[in-house]
Design an enzyme around this catalytic site. Structure first.
Site, mmCIF file in Angstrom:
data_model
loop_
_atom_site.group_PDB
_atom_site.id
_atom_site.type_symbol
_atom_site.label_atom_id
_atom_site.label_comp_id
_atom_site.label_asym_id
_atom_site.label_seq_id
_atom_site.Cartn_x
_atom_site.Cartn_y
_atom_site.Cartn_z
ATOM 1 N N GLU A 192 0.835 -1.192 0.000
ATOM 2 C CA GLU A 192 0.000 0.000 0.000
ATOM 3 C C GLU A 192 0.864 1.234 0.000
ATOM 4 O O GLU A 192 1.894 1.298 0.675
ATOM 5 C CB GLU A 192 -0.903 0.013 1.241
ATOM 6 C CG GLU A 192 -1.851 -1.162 1.248
ATOM 7 C CD GLU A 192 -3.228 -0.799 1.767
ATOM 8 O OE1 GLU A 192 -3.807 0.152 1.236
ATOM 9 O OE2 GLU A 192 -3.681 -1.459 2.686
ATOM 10 N N GLY A 193 0.463 2.229 -0.784
ATOM 11 C CA GLY A 193 1.168 3.495 -0.839
ATOM 12 C C GLY A 193 0.263 4.617 -0.388
ATOM 13 O O GLY A 193 -0.830 4.381 0.139
ATOM 14 N N ALA A 195 -2.506 4.617 -3.389
ATOM 15 C CA ALA A 195 -2.913 3.430 -4.129
ATOM 16 C C ALA A 195 -2.608 2.150 -3.364
ATOM 17 O O ALA A 195 -1.759 2.123 -2.473
ATOM 18 C CB ALA A 195 -2.229 3.394 -5.492
ATOM 19 N N LYS A 225 -2.150 -1.959 -9.798
ATOM 20 C CA LYS A 225 -2.209 -0.800 -8.909
ATOM 21 C C LYS A 225 -3.590 -0.165 -9.017
ATOM 22 O O LYS A 225 -4.063 0.137 -10.121
ATOM 23 C CB LYS A 225 -1.120 0.199 -9.300
ATOM 24 C CG LYS A 225 -0.900 1.329 -8.305
ATOM 25 C CD LYS A 225 0.347 2.111 -8.715
ATOM 26 C CE LYS A 225 0.707 3.180 -7.704
ATOM 27 N NZ LYS A 225 1.958 3.872 -8.087
ATOM 28 N N ASP A 254 10.906 11.373 -7.762
ATOM 29 C CA ASP A 254 10.673 10.622 -6.524
ATOM 30 C C ASP A 254 11.629 9.433 -6.422
ATOM 31 O O ASP A 254 11.226 8.325 -6.085
ATOM 32 C CB ASP A 254 9.216 10.140 -6.473
ATOM 33 C CG ASP A 254 8.794 9.684 -5.078
ATOM 34 O OD1 ASP A 254 9.488 10.041 -4.091
ATOM 35 O OD2 ASP A 254 7.793 8.957 -4.969
#
Length: 375
Positions: A21-22, A25, A45, A151
């Site tokens: 999990e982010g 998403a 995703k 990122d």
């Protein structure tokens, strides 16, 4: 949170279980099924329900699919498909069987070991190859249209059990062929500890800020510590602006002098003093890899990833990562600064005490990879 495990998307993508999990998403391990019993492992995703109504997040998710679909490279996680069903979007990607760099570093730190410098260099080279492909992207009309990742961080670098390094999660990436930015004014995209100094001053992300990110994760792989860390976001932010980074050999005296010099260039405060391109940076690391005589970097990294997964599995499954996005949500959200934040004065990093041993002259006194004793 709604668990969609067991569902089939677009009639062929079966979601098996949640893999990670982010911030915005959920990633599922899945399989795609075809004729005559064909099936292949995939990662799917899915944007989290609470973000579906937020246009900016939907736009970023769509942009991730668009950018990812145009970046075909062995060191980038490949995007296979993009689906919409019942008002939700699904990004279908390559499944990477391995562990993310953040989990890899943690297994070494938890067992009081240092990542061998040759392995760290191999990770750096693989990451730079993928990043270079994004930076060298060409638009359909043949004009240069680089993609800036924005990122680059340990959780976005995946290490396969086959020894292959893959850069993932282009959710914050910005392609030059997009006239408008998806970043709101006053918002800095990316994880705070991995921001380049110029970005903290409000400058745009560039090729050089991405390369600073690679230098940062390489430094962290070798030292087990983040380049910029602190008790609060403001403290970290001040350290980023100060950009006073101790040479890596103050923490790792076994590192060749040439690698110390490469990291100092990559982590230079002034972008103009960093490497010009990812290829130039990768070439410099490739020259250092020649010092690791008799070592097959791919095989050594593959063995280390298998070992790291076993150690992580024996401890806690939470640090295993075999998909595109396994980031702690608290570190992946947008960093929003007010004018008062942007006006803060930088503070220096805490100086580490220098080891009593002399500075490495470039002659290897330690093996590039230390093998554990046979039981």
């Amino acid at each position: 949170m709604s668990d969609l495990s067991g569902h089939t998307i677009d009639g062929k993508y079966h979601l098996v279980e949640i893999a990670g999990e982010g911030g915005m998403a959920t990633v599922y391990r899945g399989v795609v099924r075809g004729a005559a019993g064909f099936q292949r492992a995939i990662a799917v995703k899915h944007i989290r329900p609470e973000f579906r109504a937020l246009k900016n997040y939907i736009d970023m998710f769509i942009e991730e699919a668009r950018v990812g679909s145009e970046l075909a490279h062995p060191n980038i996680v490949q995007v296979h498909d993009f689906c919409a069903e019942n008002g939700s979007y699904y990004l279908v990607m390559e499944w990477v069987d391995g562990i993310d760099l953040g989990g890899f570093i943690k297994t070494y730190r938890d067992s009081s070991r240092d990542v061998p410098w040759a392995l760290a260099v191999a990770v750096g080279i693989g990451t730079l190859r993928g990043l270079g492909a994004a930076h060298d992207r060409v638009a359909p009309d043949g004009t240069p249209s680089p993609v800036i990742h924005r990122d680059v961080s340990p959780h976005n670098v995946l290490l396969g059990v086959n020894g292959v390094v893959k850069l993932s999660d282009f959710g914050l990436a910005r392609a030059r062929d997009r006239a408008s930015s998806l970043t709101a004014p006053g918002t800095v995209k990316g994880k705070l500890s991995y921001l380049a100094p110029e970005v903290s001053f409000g400058k745009p992300n560039t090729v050089q800020s991405d390369l600073f990110g690679v230098g940062s994760i390489l430094y962290e792989t070798l030292s087990g510590e983040r380049v910029f860390d602190g008790k609060t976001d403001v403290e970290i932010f001040k350290k980023i602006r100060a950009c006073q980074i101790p040479p890596i050999n103050t923490r790792r005296p076994d590192v060749p002098a040439s690698l110390v010099a490469v990291l100092e260039t990559a982590l230079a405060a002034d972008p103009a003093n960093r490497y010009a391109t990812a290829d130039e940076f990768a070439h410099a690391l490739g020259q250092i890899m020649k010092l690791a005589v008799g070592i097959n970097a791919n095989s050594a990294l593959a063995a280390a990833v298998v070992d790291a997964r076993a150690r992580a599995s024996a401890g806690t499954a939470d640090h295993l990562s075999t998909t595109d996005h396994r980031t702690n949500p608290s570190t992946s959200v947008d960093v929003v600064f007010s004018k008062a934040d942007l006006d803060v004065e930088p503070i220096p990093l805490t100086k580490r005490s220098s080891p009593s041993s002399p500075v490495d002259s470039g002659v290897m006194t330690e093996p590039a990879i230390k093998h554990p004793p046979k039981k």
